[in-house]
Design a protein around this motif. Structure first.
Motif, PDB file in Angstrom:
ATOM      1  N   ASN C  33       0.807  -1.210   0.000  1.00 41.19           N
ATOM      2  CA  ASN C  33       0.000   0.000   0.000  1.00 41.19           C
ATOM      3  C   ASN C  33       0.846   1.269   0.000  1.00 41.19           C
ATOM      4  O   ASN C  33       0.533   2.257   0.642  1.00 41.19           O
ATOM      5  CB  ASN C  33      -0.963   0.020   1.197  1.00 41.19           C
ATOM      6  CG  ASN C  33      -2.033   1.088   1.039  1.00 41.19           C
ATOM      7  OD1 ASN C  33      -2.421   1.426  -0.088  1.00 41.19           O
ATOM      8  ND2 ASN C  33      -2.474   1.649   2.162  1.00 41.19           N
ATOM      9  N   ASP C  49      -6.727   4.570  -6.650  1.00 42.37           N
ATOM     10  CA  ASP C  49      -6.975   5.020  -5.280  1.00 42.37           C
ATOM     11  C   ASP C  49      -5.655   4.952  -4.538  1.00 42.37           C
ATOM     12  O   ASP C  49      -5.245   3.892  -4.103  1.00 42.37           O
ATOM     13  CB  ASP C  49      -7.982   4.101  -4.587  1.00 42.37           C
ATOM     14  CG  ASP C  49      -9.369   4.348  -5.130  1.00 42.37           C
ATOM     15  OD1 ASP C  49      -9.748   5.528  -5.205  1.00 42.37           O
ATOM     16  OD2 ASP C  49     -10.044   3.364  -5.495  1.00 42.37           O
ATOM     17  N   TYR C  50      -5.003   6.078  -4.438  1.00 42.80           N
ATOM     18  CA  TYR C  50      -3.699   6.028  -3.785  1.00 42.80           C
ATOM     19  C   TYR C  50      -3.657   6.959  -2.580  1.00 42.80           C
ATOM     20  O   TYR C  50      -4.282   8.012  -2.559  1.00 42.80           O
ATOM     21  CB  TYR C  50      -2.586   6.395  -4.771  1.00 42.80           C
ATOM     22  CG  TYR C  50      -2.763   7.725  -5.458  1.00 42.80           C
ATOM     23  CD1 TYR C  50      -2.176   8.874  -4.942  1.00 42.80           C
ATOM     24  CD2 TYR C  50      -3.535   7.827  -6.620  1.00 42.80           C
ATOM     25  CE1 TYR C  50      -2.349  10.089  -5.566  1.00 42.80           C
ATOM     26  CE2 TYR C  50      -3.714   9.041  -7.246  1.00 42.80           C
ATOM     27  CZ  TYR C  50      -3.118  10.167  -6.728  1.00 42.80           C
ATOM     28  OH  TYR C  50      -3.298  11.362  -7.331  1.00 42.80           O
ATOM     29  N   ILE C  51      -2.956   6.497  -1.558  1.00 38.83           N
ATOM     30  CA  ILE C  51      -2.698   7.374  -0.426  1.00 38.83           C
ATOM     31  C   ILE C  51      -1.475   8.205  -0.797  1.00 38.83           C
ATOM     32  O   ILE C  51      -0.781   7.885  -1.757  1.00 38.83           O
ATOM     33  CB  ILE C  51      -2.462   6.566   0.870  1.00 38.83           C
ATOM     34  CG1 ILE C  51      -1.194   5.714   0.760  1.00 38.83           C
ATOM     35  CG2 ILE C  51      -3.667   5.685   1.177  1.00 38.83           C
ATOM     36  CD1 ILE C  51      -0.749   5.115   2.068  1.00 38.83           C
ATOM     37  N   CYS C 131      -9.441  14.390  -3.958  1.00 37.85           N
ATOM     38  CA  CYS C 131      -9.768  13.260  -3.085  1.00 37.85           C
ATOM     39  C   CYS C 131     -11.256  13.351  -2.764  1.00 37.85           C
ATOM     40  O   CYS C 131     -11.701  14.338  -2.176  1.00 37.85           O
ATOM     41  CB  CYS C 131      -8.990  13.337  -1.777  1.00 37.85           C
ATOM     42  SG  CYS C 131      -7.223  13.310  -1.981  1.00 37.85           S
ATOM     43  N   TYR C 134     -11.403  10.407   2.442  1.00 42.69           N
ATOM     44  CA  TYR C 134     -10.112  10.340   3.114  1.00 42.69           C
ATOM     45  C   TYR C 134      -9.228   9.251   2.511  1.00 42.69           C
ATOM     46  O   TYR C 134      -9.728   8.184   2.129  1.00 42.69           O
ATOM     47  CB  TYR C 134     -10.303  10.014   4.601  1.00 42.69           C
ATOM     48  CG  TYR C 134     -10.514  11.226   5.465  1.00 42.69           C
ATOM     49  CD1 TYR C 134      -9.517  12.188   5.564  1.00 42.69           C
ATOM     50  CD2 TYR C 134     -11.690  11.395   6.180  1.00 42.69           C
ATOM     51  CE1 TYR C 134      -9.701  13.316   6.372  1.00 42.69           C
ATOM     52  CE2 TYR C 134     -11.880  12.501   6.985  1.00 42.69           C
ATOM     53  CZ  TYR C 134     -10.875  13.461   7.071  1.00 42.69           C
ATOM     54  OH  TYR C 134     -11.052  14.554   7.863  1.00 42.69           O
ATOM     55  N   CYS C 135      -7.914   9.503   2.467  1.00 38.69           N
ATOM     56  CA  CYS C 135      -6.997   8.466   2.024  1.00 38.69           C
ATOM     57  C   CYS C 135      -6.835   7.426   3.140  1.00 38.69           C
ATOM     58  O   CYS C 135      -6.939   6.230   2.920  1.00 38.69           O
ATOM     59  CB  CYS C 135      -5.646   9.072   1.667  1.00 38.69           C
ATOM     60  SG  CYS C 135      -4.995  10.219   2.902  1.00 38.69           S
ATOM     61  N   ASP C 136      -6.567   7.893   4.351  1.00 41.20           N
ATOM     62  CA  ASP C 136      -6.494   7.000   5.512  1.00 41.20           C
ATOM     63  C   ASP C 136      -6.611   7.828   6.791  1.00 41.20           C
ATOM     64  O   ASP C 136      -6.850   9.040   6.741  1.00 41.20           O
ATOM     65  CB  ASP C 136      -5.215   6.136   5.501  1.00 41.20           C
ATOM     66  CG  ASP C 136      -3.950   6.973   5.583  1.00 41.20           C
ATOM     67  OD1 ASP C 136      -4.020   8.155   5.978  1.00 41.20           O
ATOM     68  OD2 ASP C 136      -2.869   6.440   5.259  1.00 41.20           O
ATOM     69  N   ALA C 139      -4.444  11.393   7.684  1.00 37.50           N
ATOM     70  CA  ALA C 139      -4.634  12.702   7.067  1.00 37.50           C
ATOM     71  C   ALA C 139      -5.305  13.686   8.020  1.00 37.50           C
ATOM     72  O   ALA C 139      -6.128  13.306   8.848  1.00 37.50           O
ATOM     73  CB  ALA C 139      -5.465  12.554   5.803  1.00 37.50           C
ATOM     74  N   CYS C 319      -1.190  16.156   4.962  1.00 33.48           N
ATOM     75  CA  CYS C 319      -1.048  14.941   4.142  1.00 33.48           C
ATOM     76  C   CYS C 319      -0.873  13.689   4.991  1.00 33.48           C
ATOM     77  O   CYS C 319      -1.093  12.576   4.512  1.00 33.48           O
ATOM     78  CB  CYS C 319       0.127  15.085   3.182  1.00 33.48           C
ATOM     79  SG  CYS C 319       1.753  15.067   3.968  1.00 33.48           S
ATOM     80  N   ARG C 321       1.880  12.312   6.031  1.00 32.74           N
ATOM     81  CA  ARG C 321       3.068  11.493   5.736  1.00 32.74           C
ATOM     82  C   ARG C 321       3.958  11.283   6.954  1.00 32.74           C
ATOM     83  O   ARG C 321       4.459  10.181   7.189  1.00 32.74           O
ATOM     84  CB  ARG C 321       3.891  12.130   4.619  1.00 32.74           C
ATOM     85  CG  ARG C 321       3.320  11.928   3.229  1.00 32.74           C
ATOM     86  CD  ARG C 321       4.320  12.410   2.193  1.00 32.74           C
ATOM     87  NE  ARG C 321       3.844  12.223   0.828  1.00 32.74           N
ATOM     88  CZ  ARG C 321       3.133  13.123   0.163  1.00 32.74           C
ATOM     89  NH1 ARG C 321       2.823  14.271   0.736  1.00 32.74           N
ATOM     90  NH2 ARG C 321       2.742  12.878  -1.076  1.00 32.74           N
ATOM     91  N   ARG C 324       2.496   8.646   9.129  1.00 32.88           N
ATOM     92  CA  ARG C 324       2.463   7.373   8.427  1.00 32.88           C
ATOM     93  C   ARG C 324       3.843   6.719   8.425  1.00 32.88           C
ATOM     94  O   ARG C 324       3.993   5.519   8.546  1.00 32.88           O
ATOM     95  CB  ARG C 324       2.006   7.625   6.983  1.00 32.88           C
ATOM     96  CG  ARG C 324       1.161   6.572   6.363  1.00 32.88           C
ATOM     97  CD  ARG C 324       0.636   7.076   5.013  1.00 32.88           C
ATOM     98  NE  ARG C 324      -0.578   7.853   5.131  1.00 32.88           N
ATOM     99  CZ  ARG C 324      -0.738   9.094   4.635  1.00 32.88           C
ATOM    100  NH1 ARG C 324       0.228   9.682   3.971  1.00 32.88           N
ATOM    101  NH2 ARG C 324      -1.875   9.728   4.810  1.00 32.88           N
TER     102      ARG C 324
END
Lengths: 255, 287, 353
Positions: C33, C49-51, C131, C134-136, C139, C319, C321, C324
């Protein structure tokens, strides 16, 4: 200006780091253009002169004979470069230090073990003064060239004291922890351009630990990813057992 | 669709090829350089500014300008051999120490905000320098001496480790001889010939007589010194905004971008290195 | 008309046509992922569908390693400043990353200007991508108002199911539309659908941290001596992951690399990190941010406080990141939530419709 006289020597090691020189490819010609190799057992039979400019030493020091020999090399050389993990941090030979010396001698040499000399494994800098280090198992050739240039220019080379993660992120690798693997990158000195991780392998810590790892923080991380502590300690000791000699013999740095 | 590399005309990273006119080993770890830009071009700096000094292939480092802008045609730097002094690092400064008259260095700058000379005019000045601090401070001291009429009372307090570590000793002697300058020195460790004070620089401040409302305290020295000197100057009732400090940081790019010299929200290379204490007291990271 | 549409079946064609005369980079799936911006030649290579990608698109504006000058000291200190650039189209830039590029634009346009950055930026065309959800959980784009587009693109794609609706923001964007000849004018229905989507998003994207947006700088004004920084310091490994993946971290080091002849070579810059032990060290050996806690605090202040004073803008793009990527699980949302609570500024209703 005469080209500097460079000699290669090996101690307890697999000689794989010297082999890396042969693996250099095109860059080898540039390197050979800049230096004069006077002794290199793997590729030539000549023995170099009494005085050499640069000694490149692979391997760790594991018996009395080696102690005497490295001291003589040190006397011959203006500059000494510890070359590869065994020379720089003791490397895998350091695993010997996990055991009592006599036990391991018996294990290896059997009943005649008394005839076979052995001492606690040491990195080269734990026996004689080292001017430059090229870490790694094997050495990372671009870093070796960098160190060679520094040595030829008479400039210091500082091994990066930040973790492999820094270079790994710049290479945009998927984190090994996200893949469920235990990687020693976070506590290992960079400078290898995250070579192993770029090639889908984990970091084994072959370049030695950063000088100020956050050990408690690292323990938290290990716990969070459900990694058994002794597994990590064993992984770390695979290359870094001789670190204990530094800790024992050097005054503790303030952090 | 390939990577193109072209010459960048307006690059802020371009260096000027400058020539070393004169060098002098001042102490075991400090070396003096007199440097000329191409064609004798003026550096056009303010006292307290710095330049980025380059040796291509080795690196670049920020170095304080030691000469006053009133000296024309060349400028002066004093470089500490960091490797020798601290036992680590110092690739560039070690290499600079090997250079002699006739050799070239690369120069960018001048950079930063120096001492606010216009604001200082008409006021009394109390200079406090310890260690290498005299190097940047000398640019202002000599500026003031060369424009002596424009300033009020001038007092100079200097501190160093031993009498042998005293930088610009001949010049300090000249300052001392002047009627219009009060000068006092102290060393951490004296030798038999030393006739001056022994002890910390802070011990010299209580003995100075001054009119605080018209006095500017100008302080340069190692980071550890500031806290103690500022305390003494405040005891003398010098207003916070009249205490000026020059802060040392690693000003890598000189352009307010690379982040190394940042002190809380200011970039030392652009907003400093000279700050007034009423500003720095709000920066927890300052001293 | 500012809006056009692209049927989904024409998307592959669109990317192929773009790639015919320019390099196109877009998010491509890696394993586990993870995604990364990479060169593509067809729409099929692009992740749907990318985070957020491992590294933000800043790597094209200020590359990890960037040559600033070449030199030859055979005849004195002679250098030639250079800029390296590549004409390209960035496709699939999320709104958080658009904001990140806008932040970097401000930094590098400020005097003294960074011409290396500005030249490179002038060669890049940006196509944004909305978007819809939500990506995950990492965020926090709603908190910093980056869940919807705020400019910073040439074209902007929004997925409406069977087609994309595309906002044309610049002349350069319009030229792409003209040249590829695959687009249709958007009709009333398309615009209504876009409006409905945005309305729906207002409900989906709720403040990730219970605080009123305008109060964020105030929280940080008062939190400098909070114990929360000590907690982060205890966890932090100083690996620099958080700053390297941040779309608005731009600190760098400048390094010389001579060739083996020791005469020629290059001067380059490389991303650096305020989290590293030696970052704020001076020649005398003092480090002005010796403690990990102080370094983590500095990172947060460079997102939520200092740039607000200087550029009137938050430099956190939401974002996610940094959270994550952190092995030590230092989580931005949790940190800010804790700081807000400590200052008594928690507002459970904030940012919710």
């Amino acid at each position: 200006m005469a080209k500097p006289k460079v000699a290669f020597f090996d101690f307890a090691c697999c000689e794989g780091c010297q082999l890396q020189v042969a693996n250099m490819g095109e860059m080898l010609l540039d390197v050979l253009g800049a230096i004069d190799v006077v002794e290199f057992r793997e590729v030539m039979s000549e023995i170099g002169p009494d005085k050499i400019d640069v000694a490149i030493v692979e391997g760790s020091i594991t018996d009395h004979h080696a102690v005497e020999r490295i001291k003589k090399i040190r006397e011959r050389a203006s500059i000494l470069i510890a070359y590869g993990a065994c020379a720089c941090i003791g490397g895998v030979n350091g695993m010997k230090n996990n055991f009592k010396l006599d036990d391991i001698r018996k294990e290896v040499y059997g009943k005649d073990y008394k005839y076979f000399d052995s001492v606690e494994t040491r990195a080269v800098h734990q026996v004689v003064k080292v001017d430059y280090k090229v870490n790694g198992c094997p050495v990372y050739i671009p870093e070796f060239v960098k160190v060679l240039k520094a040595a030829l220019a008479g400039l210091p080379y500082e091994v990066p004291d930040y973790s492999v993660c820094v270079e790994c992120k710049l290479n945009e690798n998927v984190c090994m922890y996200d893949r469920g693997l235990t990687c020693l990158g976070p506590v290992t000195k960079a400078g290898c351009n995250s070579w192993c991780i770029n090639n889908n392998n984990i970091c084994y810590g072959c370049r030695g630990m950063v000088s100020n790892p956050n050990e408690n923080g690292a323990k938290d991380v290990i716990a969070k990813y459900n990694i058994p502590m002794d597994l990590v300690v064993n992984k770390m000791n695979m290359y870094n057992k001789c670190r204990e000699i530094d800790q024992r013999e050097q005054p503790k740095k303030k952090h | 669709m390939t990577l193109k590399r072209v010459i960048l005309k307006d690059s802020e990273y371009e260096i000027k090829r400058a020539r070393i006119l004169r060098t002098k080993q001042m102490t075991e770890t400090e070396k003096y350089f007199e440097i000329q830009l191409p064609g004798g071009e003026s550096l056009d700096h303010e006292p307290g500014q710095f330049v980025e000094v380059s040796l291509l292939g080795i690196g670049e480092a920020p170095i304080s300008i030691s000469s006053s802008p009133t000296k024309r045609g060349s400028f002066e730097l004093v470089v500490r051999d960091v490797g020798k002094f601290t036992g680590q690092g110092g690739r560039l400064t070690g290499a600079l120490h090997k250079l002699e008259a006739g050799d070239e260095v690369g120069i960018r700058g001048p950079f930063g905000k120096g001492f606010p000379v216009r604001i200082l005019e008409g006021n009394d000045l109390l200079f406090v320098a310890a260690g290498l601090g005299v190097v940047p401070l000398r640019s202002l001291i000599n500026y003031v001496i060369d424009n002596r009429r424009d300033f009020g009372k001038v007092t100079i307090l200097l501190g160093c480790r031993t009498p042998q570590n005293m930088l610009f000793a001949d010049e300090v002697n000249e300052w001392n001889k002047r009627l219009d300058v009060n000068l006092n020195c102290t060393v951490d460790k004296a030798d038999p010939e030393w006739k001056g004070n022994v002890g910390l620089i802070t011990s010299l401040i209580p003995g100075v007589t001054l009119e605080p409302e018209r006095t500017f305290g100008v302080v340069v020295g190692p980071p550890i010194m500031y806290k103690f000197v500022i305390k003494e100057l405040l005891k003398k009732q010098i207003p916070e905004r009249q205490i000026l400090l020059s802060l040392e940081r690693h000003m890598k790019c000189g352009l307010g971008k690379c982040g190394h010299c940042q002190i809380n929200d200011v970039y030392c290379c652009q907003d400093g290195p000279v700050f007034s204490y009423d500003k720095t007291k709000n920066f927890p990271e300052a001293v | 008309m500012q809006y056009v549409t692209l049927k989904k079946e024409r998307f592959d064609d669109f990317i192929s046509r773009l790639a015919q005369d320019k390099k196109v980079v877009a998010p491509v799936a890696q394993d586990n992922n993870a995604y990364a911006f990479e060169p593509v030649t067809s729409g099929r290579q692009i992740a749907k569908d990318y985070i957020p990608t491992i590294l933000p698109p800043k790597k094209y504006f200020m590359p990890q390693y960037e040559t600033l000058a070449t030199f030859n000291i055979g005849n004195g200190q002679q250098m030639e400043p250079v800029v390296e650039y590549e004409r390209m189209i960035l496709f699939g830039v999320r709104t958080c990353d658009l904001a990140g590029i806008q932040c970097l634009n401000m930094v590098f346009s400020e005097r003294p200007k960074d011409h290396n950055y500005l030249v490179r930026k002038s060669k890049i065309i940006i196509i944004g991508y909305e978007c819809n959800d939500y990506c995950d959980e990492y965020a926090s784009c709603r908190l910093v108002h980056n869940h919807t587009p705020n400019g910073g693109y040439d074209l902007f794609f929004t997925d409406l199911g069977d087609k994309f609706i595309v906002h044309i923001n610049t002349q350069a964007g319009d030229e792409i539309i003209e040249k590829t000849k695959l687009f249709e004018e958007a009709n009333e229905k398309d615009l209504k659908a876009l409006e409905a989507l945005r309305e729906k998003k207002r409900k989906i994207f709720a403040n990730e941290v219970p605080v009123v947006h305008e109060n964020i700088p105030q929280v940080f004004e008062k939190s400098y001596n909070s114990n929360i920084w000590e907690d982060l310091g205890k966890k932090c490994l100083s690996c620099g992951n958080c700053t390297n993946v941040c779309p608005t971290c731009y600190c760098f080091d400048v390094i010389d690399e001579p060739n083996l002849d020791l005469k020629t070579g290059k001067r380059y810059r490389r991303w650096d990190s305020c989290q590293s032990e030696t970052f704020a060290k001076v020649a005398g050996g003092e480090s002005f941010r010796e403690e990990r806690a102080a370094r983590q605090r500095h990172r947060y202040y460079r997102k939520f406080k200092y740039p607000v004073d200087k550029f009137a803008r938050l430099f956190c793009t939401g974002c996610g990141r940094c959270s994550r990527t952190c092995m030590a699980k230092i989580n931005l949302k949790e940190t800010v939530t804790a700081l807000v609570a400590e200052q008594g500024l928690t507002d459970k209703k904030a940012g919710k419709e």
